[in-house]
Scaffold this motif. Structure first.
Motif, PDB file in Angstrom:
ATOM      1  N   ALA A 116      -1.791  -1.093  -3.988  1.00  0.00           N
ATOM      2  CA  ALA A 116      -2.958  -0.219  -3.799  1.00  0.00           C
ATOM      3  C   ALA A 116      -2.399   1.176  -3.560  1.00  0.00           C
ATOM      4  O   ALA A 116      -1.518   1.352  -2.715  1.00  0.00           O
ATOM      5  CB  ALA A 116      -3.756  -0.667  -2.590  1.00  0.00           C
ATOM      6  N   ILE A 117      -2.884   2.149  -4.322  1.00  0.00           N
ATOM      7  CA  ILE A 117      -2.337   3.503  -4.213  1.00  0.00           C
ATOM      8  C   ILE A 117      -3.463   4.461  -3.849  1.00  0.00           C
ATOM      9  O   ILE A 117      -4.490   4.513  -4.533  1.00  0.00           O
ATOM     10  CB  ILE A 117      -1.650   3.910  -5.536  1.00  0.00           C
ATOM     11  CG1 ILE A 117      -0.492   2.935  -5.816  1.00  0.00           C
ATOM     12  CG2 ILE A 117      -1.150   5.356  -5.464  1.00  0.00           C
ATOM     13  CD1 ILE A 117       0.115   3.064  -7.187  1.00  0.00           C
ATOM     14  N   PHE A 118      -3.250   5.184  -2.747  1.00  0.00           N
ATOM     15  CA  PHE A 118      -4.260   6.140  -2.271  1.00  0.00           C
ATOM     16  C   PHE A 118      -3.579   7.497  -2.220  1.00  0.00           C
ATOM     17  O   PHE A 118      -2.572   7.671  -1.522  1.00  0.00           O
ATOM     18  CB  PHE A 118      -4.731   5.719  -0.882  1.00  0.00           C
ATOM     19  CG  PHE A 118      -5.778   6.616  -0.280  1.00  0.00           C
ATOM     20  CD1 PHE A 118      -7.123   6.460  -0.612  1.00  0.00           C
ATOM     21  CD2 PHE A 118      -5.438   7.599   0.636  1.00  0.00           C
ATOM     22  CE1 PHE A 118      -8.106   7.276  -0.042  1.00  0.00           C
ATOM     23  CE2 PHE A 118      -6.413   8.414   1.214  1.00  0.00           C
ATOM     24  CZ  PHE A 118      -7.745   8.248   0.873  1.00  0.00           C
ATOM     25  N   MET A 119      -4.077   8.444  -3.000  1.00  0.00           N
ATOM     26  CA  MET A 119      -3.451   9.772  -2.994  1.00  0.00           C
ATOM     27  C   MET A 119      -4.470  10.828  -2.616  1.00  0.00           C
ATOM     28  O   MET A 119      -5.653  10.708  -2.934  1.00  0.00           O
ATOM     29  CB  MET A 119      -2.856  10.100  -4.365  1.00  0.00           C
ATOM     30  CG  MET A 119      -3.868  10.200  -5.465  1.00  0.00           C
ATOM     31  SD  MET A 119      -3.166  10.991  -6.914  1.00  0.00           S
ATOM     32  CE  MET A 119      -2.132   9.714  -7.488  1.00  0.00           C
ATOM     33  N   VAL A 120      -4.011  11.858  -1.906  1.00  0.00           N
ATOM     34  CA  VAL A 120      -4.888  12.997  -1.651  1.00  0.00           C
ATOM     35  C   VAL A 120      -4.339  14.184  -2.429  1.00  0.00           C
ATOM     36  O   VAL A 120      -3.131  14.356  -2.547  1.00  0.00           O
ATOM     37  CB  VAL A 120      -5.023  13.319  -0.140  1.00  0.00           C
ATOM     38  CG1 VAL A 120      -5.470  12.107   0.636  1.00  0.00           C
ATOM     39  CG2 VAL A 120      -3.766  13.913   0.438  1.00  0.00           C
ATOM     40  N   VAL A 180       0.837  -1.214   0.000  1.00  0.00           N
ATOM     41  CA  VAL A 180       0.000   0.000   0.000  1.00  0.00           C
ATOM     42  C   VAL A 180       0.865   1.255   0.000  1.00  0.00           C
ATOM     43  O   VAL A 180       1.807   1.376   0.789  1.00  0.00           O
ATOM     44  CB  VAL A 180      -0.910   0.040   1.252  1.00  0.00           C
ATOM     45  CG1 VAL A 180      -1.840   1.252   1.193  1.00  0.00           C
ATOM     46  CG2 VAL A 180      -1.718  -1.231   1.386  1.00  0.00           C
ATOM     47  N   LEU A 181       0.518   2.183  -0.882  1.00  0.00           N
ATOM     48  CA  LEU A 181       1.208   3.480  -0.924  1.00  0.00           C
ATOM     49  C   LEU A 181       0.219   4.587  -0.598  1.00  0.00           C
ATOM     50  O   LEU A 181      -0.875   4.645  -1.185  1.00  0.00           O
ATOM     51  CB  LEU A 181       1.722   3.755  -2.340  1.00  0.00           C
ATOM     52  CG  LEU A 181       3.033   3.133  -2.767  1.00  0.00           C
ATOM     53  CD1 LEU A 181       3.275   3.436  -4.242  1.00  0.00           C
ATOM     54  CD2 LEU A 181       4.175   3.694  -1.943  1.00  0.00           C
ATOM     55  N   LEU A 182       0.597   5.471   0.333  1.00  0.00           N
ATOM     56  CA  LEU A 182      -0.209   6.657   0.639  1.00  0.00           C
ATOM     57  C   LEU A 182       0.574   7.869   0.156  1.00  0.00           C
ATOM     58  O   LEU A 182       1.723   8.069   0.568  1.00  0.00           O
ATOM     59  CB  LEU A 182      -0.424   6.788   2.151  1.00  0.00           C
ATOM     60  CG  LEU A 182      -1.147   5.659   2.881  1.00  0.00           C
ATOM     61  CD1 LEU A 182      -1.263   6.000   4.365  1.00  0.00           C
ATOM     62  CD2 LEU A 182      -2.519   5.409   2.290  1.00  0.00           C
ATOM     63  N   LEU A 183      -0.031   8.677  -0.694  1.00  0.00           N
ATOM     64  CA  LEU A 183       0.683   9.798  -1.301  1.00  0.00           C
ATOM     65  C   LEU A 183      -0.049  11.101  -0.991  1.00  0.00           C
ATOM     66  O   LEU A 183      -1.266  11.199  -1.198  1.00  0.00           O
ATOM     67  CB  LEU A 183       0.757   9.635  -2.822  1.00  0.00           C
ATOM     68  CG  LEU A 183       1.239   8.288  -3.369  1.00  0.00           C
ATOM     69  CD1 LEU A 183       1.122   8.261  -4.888  1.00  0.00           C
ATOM     70  CD2 LEU A 183       2.679   8.035  -2.961  1.00  0.00           C
ATOM     71  N   ASP A 184       0.707  12.091  -0.523  1.00  0.00           N
ATOM     72  CA  ASP A 184       0.119  13.397  -0.204  1.00  0.00           C
ATOM     73  C   ASP A 184       0.525  14.392  -1.289  1.00  0.00           C
ATOM     74  O   ASP A 184       1.725  14.660  -1.448  1.00  0.00           O
ATOM     75  CB  ASP A 184       0.657  13.854   1.170  1.00  0.00           C
ATOM     76  CG  ASP A 184      -0.119  15.047   1.717  1.00  0.00           C
ATOM     77  OD1 ASP A 184      -0.979  15.577   1.003  1.00  0.00           O
ATOM     78  OD2 ASP A 184       0.169  15.435   2.859  1.00  0.00           O
ATOM     79  N   GLU A 185      -0.429  14.900  -2.035  1.00  0.00           N
ATOM     80  CA  GLU A 185      -0.166  15.882  -3.106  1.00  0.00           C
ATOM     81  C   GLU A 185       1.058  15.498  -3.940  1.00  0.00           C
ATOM     82  O   GLU A 185       2.008  16.289  -4.059  1.00  0.00           O
ATOM     83  CB  GLU A 185       0.070  17.274  -2.503  1.00  0.00           C
ATOM     84  CG  GLU A 185      -1.125  17.879  -1.834  1.00  0.00           C
ATOM     85  CD  GLU A 185      -2.203  18.339  -2.816  1.00  0.00           C
ATOM     86  OE1 GLU A 185      -1.977  18.312  -4.043  1.00  0.00           O
ATOM     87  OE2 GLU A 185      -3.284  18.721  -2.328  1.00  0.00           O
ATOM     88  N   PRO A 186       1.048  14.298  -4.554  1.00  0.00           N
ATOM     89  CA  PRO A 186       2.287  13.807  -5.162  1.00  0.00           C
ATOM     90  C   PRO A 186       2.792  14.620  -6.343  1.00  0.00           C
ATOM     91  O   PRO A 186       3.998  14.659  -6.574  1.00  0.00           O
ATOM     92  CB  PRO A 186       1.941  12.382  -5.589  1.00  0.00           C
ATOM     93  CG  PRO A 186       0.470  12.364  -5.707  1.00  0.00           C
ATOM     94  CD  PRO A 186      -0.047  13.326  -4.686  1.00  0.00           C
ATOM     95  N   THR A 187       1.899  15.278  -7.086  1.00  0.00           N
ATOM     96  CA  THR A 187       2.400  15.937  -8.298  1.00  0.00           C
ATOM     97  C   THR A 187       2.470  17.453  -8.164  1.00  0.00           C
ATOM     98  O   THR A 187       2.821  18.129  -9.131  1.00  0.00           O
ATOM     99  CB  THR A 187       1.542  15.558  -9.528  1.00  0.00           C
ATOM    100  OG1 THR A 187       0.179  15.788  -9.210  1.00  0.00           O
ATOM    101  CG2 THR A 187       1.745  14.110  -9.908  1.00  0.00           C
TER     102      THR A 187
END
Ligand SMILES: Nc1ncnc2c1ncn2[C@@H]1O[C@H](COP(=O)(O)OP(=O)(O)OP(=O)(O)O)[C@@H](O)[C@H]1O
Length: 243
Positions: free
Chosen positions: A189-193, A158-165
């Protein structure tokens, strides 16, 4: 959705600070092999949602689980399943990419070899000429690659990404999106905000709209056009007004 493929789950989650609810009956599920983008305006509760999955924000009601592990009951077990990539990746500036991975893998008690570290850096397509350079001279995109190489070397699902781009130029964004698609293909599983509607539309399989701590609406990608961007914009503008 079978239990074994369910990587992230929030069920009826409420988080309040000083009696003020920040998440309200939040429900979300993310499978392995899926990219989910949570879109919301300032203060909608995106970081709090990440913190709930990370076990830093304790729900006043509801349940949060990572790969079936209840975060409230076994926070270390849940964290062992995930990698968190913050908006500004903090690594050791005076160490090179390999040295950073060695250091953090040792901290995570994960076995590594020169070979496995090389494989992880290759998997994220960090240019080999940069491996021996100190991170102090890296761009944001390169730092993110090192952070994701760490997740690859730890083999977390699982990857959690905060404002990745945010702050990435178009070329770095497109490389980053290609990397996420590859990891998704490998079963992550990738979850980004994010605030970035177009970025989310480019990369995500599903988008949830967070409005004052509640996901009122979700849309799934479909067909050649993937998402109806005008419809996304209308929905997003609606949540932003309310946020
Ligand atoms: N530790 C805390 N104590 C008190 N209030 C908090 C705390 N953390 C967040 N909040 C409040 O909860 C609300 C949601 O914050 P959160 O950071 O989750 O929103 P966000 O969607 O990530 O916003 P942004 O896009 O601006 O980063 C805000 O009103 C914020 O002030």
């Amino acid at each position: 959705m079978t239990h074994s493929t369910l990587a992230l789950e929030a069920v009826g989650v409420t988080v309040a600070y000083g009696g003020n609810p920040v998440l309200r009956d939040l429900n979300v599920q993310v499978r392995r092999g899926e990219i989910y983008a949570l879109l919301g305006g300032n203060g909608a509760g995106k970081s709090t949602t990440l913190n709930a999955f990370l076990g830093f924000a304790r729900p006043d009601a509801g349940k949060v689980a990572v790969c079936g592990i209840d975060v409230g009951a076994d926070v270390l077990g849940a964290r062992a399943q995930l990698a968190y990539v913050p908006e500004n990746v903090a690594l050791y500036e005076h160490l090179d990419a390999r040295e950073n991975l060695e250091y953090f893998l040792r901290l995570a008690n994960t076995a590594w070899t020169d070979e496995s570290i090389g494989e992880a850096l290759r998997a994220v397509r960090l240019d080999e000429s940069a491996w021996k350079r100190r991170l102090g001279g890296y761009s944001k995109g390169m730092r993110q690659k090192v952070a994701i190489a760490l997740a690859v070397a730890r083999a977390v699902p699982v990857l959690l990404l905060d404002e990745p781009t945010s702050g990435l130029d178009p070329k770095a964004t497109s490389e980053f999106n290609a990397l996420l698609h590859k990891l998704r293909g490998d079963g992550a599983a990738i979850f980004m905000v994010t605030h970035d509607l177009l970025g989310a539309a480019d990369v995500a399989d599903r988008i949830g709209f967070l409005d004052r701590g509640h996901i009122g609406h979700e849309v799934a990608a479909g067909g050649g056009e993937r998402f109806d961007v005008r419809d996304l914009y209308r929905r997003y503008a609606g949540t932003r007004e309310a946020a």
